[in-house]
Design a protein around this motif. Sequence first.
Motif, PDB file in Angstrom:
ATOM      1  N   ASP A 270       0.937  -1.287  -0.218  1.00  0.00           N
ATOM      2  CA  ASP A 270      -0.061  -0.055  -0.019  1.00  0.00           C
ATOM      3  C   ASP A 270       0.963   1.185  -0.036  1.00  0.00           C
ATOM      4  O   ASP A 270       1.974   1.207   0.595  1.00  0.00           O
ATOM      5  CB  ASP A 270      -0.718   0.202   1.090  1.00  0.00           C
ATOM      6  CG  ASP A 270      -2.097   1.176   1.142  1.00  0.00           C
ATOM      7  OD1 ASP A 270      -2.278   1.207   0.002  1.00  0.00           O
ATOM      8  OD2 ASP A 270      -2.122   1.854   2.286  1.00  0.00           O
ATOM      9  N   LYS A 315      -2.567  -0.879   5.529  1.00  0.00           N
ATOM     10  CA  LYS A 315      -3.279   0.183   4.720  1.00  0.00           C
ATOM     11  C   LYS A 315      -2.955   1.625   5.724  1.00  0.00           C
ATOM     12  O   LYS A 315      -3.314   1.720   6.748  1.00  0.00           O
ATOM     13  CB  LYS A 315      -4.909   0.041   4.683  1.00  0.00           C
ATOM     14  CG  LYS A 315      -5.178  -1.090   3.927  1.00  0.00           C
ATOM     15  CD  LYS A 315      -4.661  -1.103   2.514  1.00  0.00           C
ATOM     16  CE  LYS A 315      -4.805  -2.379   1.848  1.00  0.00           C
ATOM     17  NZ  LYS A 315      -6.236  -2.725   1.626  1.00  0.00           N
ATOM     18  N   CYS A 360      -9.863  -1.193   4.657  1.00  0.00           N
ATOM     19  CA  CYS A 360      -9.501  -0.037   3.800  1.00  0.00           C
ATOM     20  C   CYS A 360     -10.243   1.258   4.452  1.00  0.00           C
ATOM     21  O   CYS A 360     -11.222   1.417   4.861  1.00  0.00           O
ATOM     22  CB  CYS A 360     -10.221  -0.063   2.354  1.00  0.00           C
ATOM     23  SG  CYS A 360     -10.106   1.059   1.378  1.00  0.00           S
ATOM     24  N   VAL A 407     -13.591  -1.829  -0.770  1.00  0.00           N
ATOM     25  CA  VAL A 407     -12.616  -0.435  -0.871  1.00  0.00           C
ATOM     26  C   VAL A 407     -13.540   0.788  -1.204  1.00  0.00           C
ATOM     27  O   VAL A 407     -14.586   0.480  -1.647  1.00  0.00           O
ATOM     28  CB  VAL A 407     -11.678  -0.816  -2.014  1.00  0.00           C
ATOM     29  CG1 VAL A 407     -10.598  -1.757  -1.689  1.00  0.00           C
ATOM     30  CG2 VAL A 407     -12.310  -0.842  -3.163  1.00  0.00           C
ATOM     31  N   VAL A 450      -9.617  -2.024  -6.304  1.00  0.00           N
ATOM     32  CA  VAL A 450      -9.015  -0.885  -5.573  1.00  0.00           C
ATOM     33  C   VAL A 450      -9.498   0.370  -6.567  1.00  0.00           C
ATOM     34  O   VAL A 450      -9.480   0.328  -8.000  1.00  0.00           O
ATOM     35  CB  VAL A 450      -7.645  -1.001  -5.361  1.00  0.00           C
ATOM     36  CG1 VAL A 450      -6.700  -0.985  -6.550  1.00  0.00           C
ATOM     37  CG2 VAL A 450      -7.034   0.348  -4.876  1.00  0.00           C
TER      38      VAL A 450
END
Length: 452
Positions: A270, A315, A360, A407, A450
């Motif tokens: 990430d 994340k 997320c 996400v 994503v």
Amino acid sequence: MKKQYVTAAVCALGLGLILAAQQSDVLIKITQGERAAIAVPDFRGSGAAQPLMGAFNETLYADLETSGLFRMVPKTMQPIEVPQRPQDFRKPSGTSRPGSGLWLTDWAAPPASATYLVIGYTGVQGDRLVLYGWLYNVAQQDVNNAQVFGKVYFGTLDENGARKVAHDFAADVMSQFGFKSLSGTKIYFDSDQSGRGQREIWMMDSDGANQKQFTRYRSLSIMPAVSPDATKVAFTSYARGNPVILLHSLVTGGRLPFYNQKASMNATPDFTPDGSKIVFSSTATGRYAQLYVANVDGSGLQRLTHSNSIDIEPKVNPKTGSEIVFVSGRSGVPQLYRMNIDGADIQRLSEGEGDAVNPCWHPDGQHIVFSWTRGYAPGNYNVFVMDVATRQYVQLTHGAGRNENPVWAPDGRHIAFSSNRDGGTQIWTMLADGTQLRKLTTQGRNLRPVWR
């Protein structure tokens, strides 16, 4: 690395009325606001533009409907006559029929009961498609004061051009309400559509259009992460045998340098909010995968966690850049944790029951979406939203298969996720309150989206 650590979802047991009220607050912060009633009649085109109006009308309606900003007036409730341009409005007189559709009150009054109305038409100018579009507030009494804006749009004389001008017009309508359209954003995901037991990174528009394969390693390329400026994609690849992190430019498509530490696994990358560093999971210093941060080329490695368990899926908070949420087995089954960007102040977020994975961050840096197996659907994953500060959470999916890898969209009002709710595993989107479900992919098995 256990499979449940890599893909996951979320669920919760029945809650009392007090907790239910608290949970509603989680979504109110994200989806607050009354929805204005808007009428979106079908537009017509002249000459060569008319065959393209099916694609145009479908796109315009879908963009406004799925935005979550409006209550759509059913077309069966709309007046028969539709003004195409401002001069078509005619105030009722002794000879005109009330409710015909050619005056503001025809749309504001029942059965339409609209507050806003979009009108317009398309034509051909040279070799281009041209759209003339207007937004009206039909609650106004004067037609001049009722016009919110009018604008001209241009596109290619084909279905792609028709969809483009529809996206552009819808974006301008949304901007009047202080919201940005998702048109122009992309969803990246890994897919086996290329066959032969391979998975590659793919991309598509926010509405599922223009699906394209990006990588061609003829191996397993999975778990994409996209830089905040949408110029780079990092992903986990098995092309060299053991999983490593590969980095590509989304501008040129070319591969960029990233130094992988010698390890049995480097995975789940990430980006930090400024795009200068990558956090990831690696077995570089021992048996268990731990979290690390490095420069965007892999240099300057720093270890962040020191546990006797598997730590993965880091994340970084996109708002502050100062904290990380991640998945760890340090308490037994996989659970969600948060810590400072330097590895200090580790706290468990989830309650310890079931597998809690796939976190997320919301763009506001205050909420996360994740997957969980606790409660309502034993053995399956569901999607949840949590307020990180209060630990209050709410369940968004219910009793419809495995719902994983959620996400946030850039607008913070939509969520993309993978689900096998109707058979094969596909990419779906929904509003942040769990409504407006929409399937974007149909071929193969598609996972781990994503959105940038």
